[in-house]
Write an enzyme that holds these catalytic residues in place. Structure first.
Site, mmCIF file in Angstrom:
data_model
loop_
_atom_site.group_PDB
_atom_site.id
_atom_site.type_symbol
_atom_site.label_atom_id
_atom_site.label_comp_id
_atom_site.label_asym_id
_atom_site.label_seq_id
_atom_site.Cartn_x
_atom_site.Cartn_y
_atom_site.Cartn_z
ATOM 1 C CD GLU A 183 -1.889 -2.503 1.198
ATOM 2 O OE1 GLU A 183 -2.978 -3.225 1.367
ATOM 3 O OE2 GLU A 183 -0.251 -2.349 2.007
ATOM 4 C CD GLN A 198 -8.143 -6.857 -2.015
ATOM 5 O OE1 GLN A 198 -7.307 -7.790 -0.602
ATOM 6 N NE2 GLN A 198 -7.531 -7.492 -3.392
ATOM 7 C CG PHE A 199 -11.183 -5.018 3.164
ATOM 8 C CD1 PHE A 199 -12.569 -5.133 3.632
ATOM 9 C CD2 PHE A 199 -10.454 -5.808 2.399
ATOM 10 C CE1 PHE A 199 -13.137 -5.729 2.831
ATOM 11 C CE2 PHE A 199 -11.150 -7.021 1.976
ATOM 12 C CZ PHE A 199 -12.672 -7.467 1.878
ATOM 13 C CB ALA A 200 -11.381 1.570 4.241
ATOM 14 C CG ASP A 201 -10.427 -2.494 8.134
ATOM 15 O OD1 ASP A 201 -11.069 -2.421 9.257
ATOM 16 O OD2 ASP A 201 -11.248 -2.395 7.237
ATOM 17 C CG PHE A 202 -5.780 -3.465 4.221
ATOM 18 C CD1 PHE A 202 -6.525 -4.198 5.059
ATOM 19 C CD2 PHE A 202 -6.397 -5.416 2.367
ATOM 20 C CE1 PHE A 202 -6.499 -5.679 5.154
ATOM 21 C CE2 PHE A 202 -6.982 -5.358 2.724
ATOM 22 C CZ PHE A 202 -7.137 -6.240 3.818
ATOM 23 C CG HIS A 237 -11.717 -7.852 6.534
ATOM 24 N ND1 HIS A 237 -10.281 -8.461 7.003
ATOM 25 C CD2 HIS A 237 -10.914 -8.301 4.715
ATOM 26 C CE1 HIS A 237 -9.823 -9.457 6.237
ATOM 27 N NE2 HIS A 237 -10.088 -8.455 5.734
#
Length: 658
Positions: free
Chosen positions: A397, A419-423, A464
């Site tokens: 990222e 891919q997910f905001a968490d990442f 996630h």
């Protein structure tokens, strides 16, 4: 030290000498000024000049170089006036950052130099993005980026080189191995015998050279740059050198054994090359003295002129305005032809419209090409727009966000999908310290959109499902949008792509396939910074965004006896203060509802602002209805209990009781 002039004539060698000597003499002047107390800090590159000078002269003038804070020779070799550099170092208004940042923490499009930030490693990904733009444009260009041996331990180093390898980007990654990271010697930094050996792990070429030999640096870099212009690929260079001064002057050098100073003093790049040119009858004592007198006079004049430059004037309005690249959005009206679309399809539509409108737009993310993305938003894109512009990325990222900024610097637009905001945590530094601050620091846009699939409701658990918009709403320089309906989702995404500033675009995963609405066909935009009033009422106001909008609508539809004004913020930064103030005044009672946790969620900022600016319009305290101050759980029972929706009814009852 052995020098091989090859086919260079005397004039060429003399030019190399002068270009090498000049930054050394500037540095010596800086050390005098430091002792006099006329400057406050200096990062000395004495002993390392051959690397900066030789490599810069090997590059074409229209090719980008990304140096570090000990690479004065890059800037002087690109003929930046010393007065301008000195004004930068002194924080003058005429410096590159107008007094907002220090030393070489700046860029200049005129000279194709992009300076570092203090975090060292992140600039390597910018080089990837710059090179990618050249590659897509079929320009036969190379990009040169510097790093130190200390920064090779950072994840950014590995991410950037791996990405360049996978994408065959024409980047020269140059490691200045000067023996110490501040006070930490190389034997405490890495175990491999040579840093250049790391090239093997990335499947790229690695070359180790004598960083104190100006001819070796110049010849090797010239050959490599010429090669990768024709055959694009990354190359890793390790330049062996030594830092003859402290990390910065205040830190001293007591931790360095004397025998190392004795050894490397004999390898001084300026003195050795000077002696060589004397043996070649190109230099003599008289000419050396003449050159030095001329340089000394020029340096004295330029330095004193910079001291007389104007100090910055503190103007809060100017400072606030300069956080963003100048841009006035022109809202493009929607088509009369409308189609019912799912929230997910509206986002896909908006992205597709942007790709069609801007042929310099590149989208990047994990699995977004043939696979179509984790949520299939880019399904079919690679067939329509090609792999050059729809790019699968490794799991990196930070490198991808940095590459997005590099694309922007080199004339492109970028959309980066988390891919997910968490990442996004893995790319956090690039967003909050590079994207957000670039324009404020040196006036360069950061034309990057970061797509953030976010939110709960699917039982996806702590990694996630979290709502992390507050991490970015408090970061000056970013714009943050969060559409709740398909119409806004498409129009806001197109608007975000148009905007030359960095935009964090939150899209709620739960709404992807569960929500449909009427969406205009074709190209249109929604105003960034404008809230929507979805209902008008008299008893209370609910201010919310994202999935909270649908919780509020569901509750109010189930309770027709309650007369409420409902505000969908749509944009969280900059947010619509005028609409909020009007809604507060209309009812006197306010609930701020959001999916994020209670403490320090964005609702806290709204509540504070309303309390400060709308106090006389309030008939009750501003109440926040938010999720529990815990990580978000996976189990549906636990998730339902966690979410703010579970407390909306009691919050409404509480405020109506006042």
């Amino acid at each position: 030290m052995q020098f091989d002039r090859k086919d260079k004539d005397d004039a060429h060698l003399l030019t190399l000498y002068k270009t090498l000597l000049y930054p050394r003499m500037v540095e010596e002047k800086m050390l005098i000024l430091l002792r006099q107390g006329r400057i406050g800090k200096w990062f000395s590159g004495i002993g390392q000049e051959a690397i900066a000078v030789g490599s810069t002269l090997a590059m074409q003038s229209d090719e980008y170089i990304l140096p570090m804070h000990r690479n004065l020779g890059v800037f002087t070799s690109r003929n930046i006036p010393l007065k301008k550099l000195m004004a930068q170092w002194q924080g003058k208004i005429s410096g590159f950052t107008k007094g907002r940042d220090r030393s070489f923490h700046f860029g200049t499009q005129e000279h194709k130099i992009i300076g570092m930030i203090s975090h060292l490693g992140p600039q390597m990904a910018l080089a990837d993005g710059i090179a990618l733009a050249d590659l897509i444009e079929n320009k036969q260009h190379a990009t040169l980026v510097f790093t130190g041996e200390g920064a090779t331990s950072e994840g950014d180093f590995h991410e950037a080189i791996n990405l360049a390898s996978v994408w065959s980007l024409p980047v020269i990654f140059l490691i200045e191995n000067n023996g110490y990271g501040l006070s930490t010697p190389i034997n405490e930094q890495f175990k491999c015998k040579h840093l250049v050996d790391r090239a093997i792990g990335y499947g790229i070429e690695g070359i180790q050279i004598d960083g104190n030999n100006i001819l070796e640096v110049y010849d090797e870099l010239s050959e490599i740059a010429a090669s990768i212009r024709q055959n694009p690929r990354p190359v890793l260079i390790e330049c062996l050198t030594f830092r003859m001064r402290g990390h910065e002057e205040a830190s001293g050098t007591k931790y360095v054994p004397q025998h190392l100073f004795d050894e490397w003093t004999k390898k001084d790049p300026v003195k050795n090359f000077e002696d060589y040119l004397v043996t070649q009858n190109i230099l003599n004592e008289e000419l050396i003295a003449t050159i030095k007198i001329s340089f000394k006079s020029e340096i004295e004049h330029e330095v004193e002129a910079a001291f007389n430059e104007q100090e910055p004037l503190a103007n809060p309005t100017t400072e606030l305005d300069d956080m963003y690249a100048p841009y006035v959005q022109k809202v493009i009206n929607s088509s009369v032809v409308q189609t019912e679309k799912r929230y997910l399809d509206a986002i896909s539509d908006g992205l597709k419209e942007g790709m069609q409108r801007y042929d310099n737009l590149v989208i990047m993310g994990q699995d977004i090409a043939e696979y179509g993305g984790a949520f299939k938003i880019t399904d079919g894109f690679v067939n329509q727009f090609g792999k050059a512009r729809v790019r699968n990325t490794p799991i990196c990222e930070s490198a991808i966000v940095g590459a997005g900024l590099g694309l922007s610097i080199n004339g492109y637009k970028a959309v980066v999908e988390m891919q997910f905001a968490d990442f996004v945590t893995c790319g956090f530094n690039q967003i909050v310290n590079n994207l957000a601050k670039t324009h404020y620091r040196w006036g360069e846009k950061a034309d990057v959109v970061v797509r953030m699939p976010t939110g709960a409701g699917t039982g996806a658990g702590p990694f996630h499902s979290q709502s992390n918009e507050a991490w970015f709403t408090k970061t000056p320089g970013l714009k943050v949008v969060y559409p709740a309906f398909p119409y806004d989702a498409k129009g806001l995404l197109i608007a975000a792509i148009e905007d030359p500033n960095p935009v964090i675009y939150f899209e709620h995963k739960y709404l992807y396939r569960s929500l449909s609405g009427i969406v205009p066909d074709g190209y249109y935009t929604v105003e960034i910074g404008k809230a929507n009033v979805l209902k008008q009422g008299e008893q209370l106001t609910i201010i919310t965004y994202g999935l909270g909008v649908h919780w509020a609508l569901e509750y109010l539809n189930d309770h027709p006896e309650i007369s409420a004004t409902l505000v969908d913020l749509v944009t969280l930064q900059p947010w619509d203060k005028e609409t909020v103030a009007g809604a507060v005044k209309a009812t006197g009672r306010v609930i701020i509802l959001h999916e994020d946790t209670l403490s320090n969620g964005f609702g806290a900022e709204l509540a504070a602002w309303i309390g400060e600016n709308c106090f006389t319009d309030l008939d009750a305290p501003v109440l926040r209805c938010a999720s529990l101050d815990t990580a978000i759980p996976m189990s549906k029972v636990l998730e339902d209990s966690f979410l703010a929706k579970n407390r909306l009814a009691e919050t409404v009852d509480k405020i109506l009781a006042y």
